[in-house]
Enzyme design. Sequence first.
Site, PDB file in Angstrom:
ATOM      1  N   SER A   1       0.850  -1.190   0.000  1.00 45.86           N
ATOM      2  CA  SER A   1       0.000   0.000   0.000  1.00 45.86           C
ATOM      3  C   SER A   1       0.884   1.237   0.000  1.00 45.86           C
ATOM      4  O   SER A   1       2.040   1.193   0.428  1.00 45.86           O
ATOM      5  CB  SER A   1      -0.878   0.007   1.257  1.00 45.86           C
ATOM      6  OG  SER A   1      -1.522   1.258   1.432  1.00 45.86           O
TER       7      SER A   1
ATOM      8  N   TYR B   1      -1.849  -1.152  10.599  1.00 43.11           N
ATOM      9  CA  TYR B   1      -1.864  -1.528   9.186  1.00 43.11           C
ATOM     10  C   TYR B   1      -0.660  -0.942   8.456  1.00 43.11           C
ATOM     11  O   TYR B   1       0.043  -1.641   7.707  1.00 43.11           O
ATOM     12  CB  TYR B   1      -3.166  -1.040   8.548  1.00 43.11           C
ATOM     13  CG  TYR B   1      -3.308  -1.347   7.075  1.00 43.11           C
ATOM     14  CD1 TYR B   1      -3.689  -2.617   6.646  1.00 43.11           C
ATOM     15  CD2 TYR B   1      -3.081  -0.366   6.112  1.00 43.11           C
ATOM     16  CE1 TYR B   1      -3.839  -2.897   5.305  1.00 43.11           C
ATOM     17  CE2 TYR B   1      -3.235  -0.640   4.763  1.00 43.11           C
ATOM     18  CZ  TYR B   1      -3.616  -1.908   4.357  1.00 43.11           C
ATOM     19  OH  TYR B   1      -3.744  -2.181   3.024  1.00 43.11           O
TER      20      TYR B   1
END
Length: 244
Positions: free
Chosen positions: A136, A149
């Site tokens: 990401s 995360y």
Amino acid sequence: MQLNFSGLQALVTGAGKGIGRATAKALQASGARVVAVSRTNADLVSLSKECPGVEPVCVDLGDWEATERALGGVGPVDLLVNNAAVALTQPFLDTSKEVFDRSFNVNLRSVFQVSQMVARGMIERGVPGSIVNVSSMVAYVTYPNLAAYSATKGAMTMLTKAMAMELGPHKIRVNSVNPTVVLTAMGQKVLRDPESTRKLKERHPMRKFAEVEDVVNSILFLLSDRSASTSGSGILVDAGYLAS
């Protein structure tokens, strides 16, 4: 993107929904035999109906022992896409042990474990291979309530490089894709507020988020021989976000 993966077996984790599901379908359409891994059996049932011939494996990759049992006999794998992830949102000061452990077990530890299993098989067979880790843009930039995360994705950047270095002599390439927001079911859970979503989109030079197809095309490129000299790298699919 038209690529030919005929004669190769691919394993895709997190294949029940979103990017993983689209990747599994694209790989099968390009000739690969696909093993689709998900913890949600209903998603695998519907995927098997859409794509007859896909081999479904239902397992929670956050469980080390269950993963060992489930994937120990999948057979030779030439292409691996580590896509499974959870995005559990909590502010840094409120992040619980449970959220931290679950995030790292699924998002990072499973990448370590599944990649070890697959790479050992490639080395034993003496064949080249390609591994793509779905990361990401938050490996590089921050976003509120995603401390755990983001930490998993930042760690994945260095894991990708370490794997590429150690597996390179065996002709196994390892890369990542790093997308901005993709409005899959998981992405929509993170961006619940329409106004913050609008503001975030406007911070992208292209004034858009990434489409699932954009990420899948980057994954297929990295899996293919068209990226034969690329390893240890990450492709940003971020609509220019990190340039702004």
